[in-house]
Enzyme design. Structure first.
Site, PDB file in Angstrom:
ATOM      1  N   GLY A  10       9.172 -13.995  16.764  1.00 36.20           N
ATOM      2  CA  GLY A  10       7.793 -13.958  17.235  1.00 36.20           C
ATOM      3  C   GLY A  10       7.603 -15.035  18.282  1.00 36.20           C
ATOM      4  N   CYS A  11       6.416 -15.570  18.379  1.00 36.52           N
ATOM      5  CA  CYS A  11       6.126 -16.618  19.358  1.00 36.52           C
ATOM      6  C   CYS A  11       7.085 -17.789  19.173  1.00 36.52           C
ATOM      7  CB  CYS A  11       4.681 -17.090  19.205  1.00 36.52           C
ATOM      8  SG  CYS A  11       4.274 -18.491  20.257  1.00 36.52           S
ATOM      9  N   PHE A  12       7.784 -18.152  20.237  1.00 39.01           N
ATOM     10  CA  PHE A  12       8.817 -19.181  20.109  1.00 39.01           C
ATOM     11  C   PHE A  12       8.273 -20.573  19.861  1.00 39.01           C
ATOM     12  CE2 PHE A  12       9.598 -18.592  25.013  1.00 39.01           C
ATOM     13  CZ  PHE A  12       8.329 -19.060  25.329  1.00 39.01           C
ATOM     14  N   TRP A  13       6.998 -20.834  20.135  1.00 39.59           N
ATOM     15  CA  TRP A  13       6.442 -22.163  19.893  1.00 39.59           C
ATOM     16  C   TRP A  13       6.577 -22.565  18.424  1.00 39.59           C
ATOM     17  CZ3 TRP A  13       1.082 -20.967  22.449  1.00 39.59           C
ATOM     18  CH2 TRP A  13       1.229 -20.885  23.841  1.00 39.59           C
ATOM     19  N   ASP A  87       1.039 -11.780  17.065  1.00 36.10           N
ATOM     20  CA  ASP A  87       1.724 -11.423  18.305  1.00 36.10           C
ATOM     21  C   ASP A  87       2.361 -10.043  18.189  1.00 36.10           C
ATOM     22  OD1 ASP A  87       1.246 -13.963  19.591  1.00 36.10           O
ATOM     23  OD2 ASP A  87       2.705 -14.795  18.194  1.00 36.10           O
TER      24      ASP A  87
END
Length: 162
Positions: A10-13, A87
């Protein structure tokens, strides 16, 4: 022994924020991987079919690949297709992208065993890493720079034993 793997969750952050807290992690970077082109960026990833990933460099004597995988599956929904948290889109698909055959075998064996716990098929891609591109600087260590930034991952889980 120093090892490396690329993880899409998912969101890499949030994935980077989680893994950067683990003992044995030597370094992380966020980027885009396993798309159809050798170049991309945040604005283009939908058209190049890259996944948001973290590059994970770790000391296998402190943090085994098995433990990396246990942490990874703790923070993703492994049966969700192209969606993690809020996301949605192929860039948010899950994937484990390996650099060597030993990692491939260990990941495949892990998923085969884990699959028995799910009625739906695990949707995590397992492929050799290809077409990796570092993400823009503002994405690197994003949650360190922006502590109130969006994150679908419960970062506090990194401090709890498996």
């Amino acid at each position: 022994m120093i090892k490396e793997v690329y993880l899409a969750g998912g969101c890499f952050w949030g994935v980077e924020g989680y893994f950067s807290q683990l003992n044995g992690v030597i370094g992380t970077k966020v980027g885009y991987s396993n798309g159809t082109t050798t170049e991309t960026n945040y604005q283009k990833i939908k058209s190049t079919d890259h996944a948001e990933v973290i590059y994970l460099k770790y000391d296998n004597e402190i943090l085994s690949l098995n433990d990396v995988l246990r942490h990874y599956f703790r923070i993703i929904d492994p049966v969700s297709v192209n969606k993690q948290g809020g996301d949605i889109g192929r860039q948010y698909r899950t994937g484990i992208y390996y650099v060597d055959e030993e990692t491939y075998r260990e990941v495949s064996d892990f998923i085969t065993i884990l699959q028995k716990e799910f009625s739906k098929k695990i949707a995590v891609e397992v492929e050799k890493v290809s077409n990796y591109v570092d993400a823009e600087e503002y994405h690197q260590k994003y949650l360190e720079k922006n502590p109130t930034g969006y994150c679908h991952v419960d970062l506090s889980l990194a401090k709890k034993s498996l």
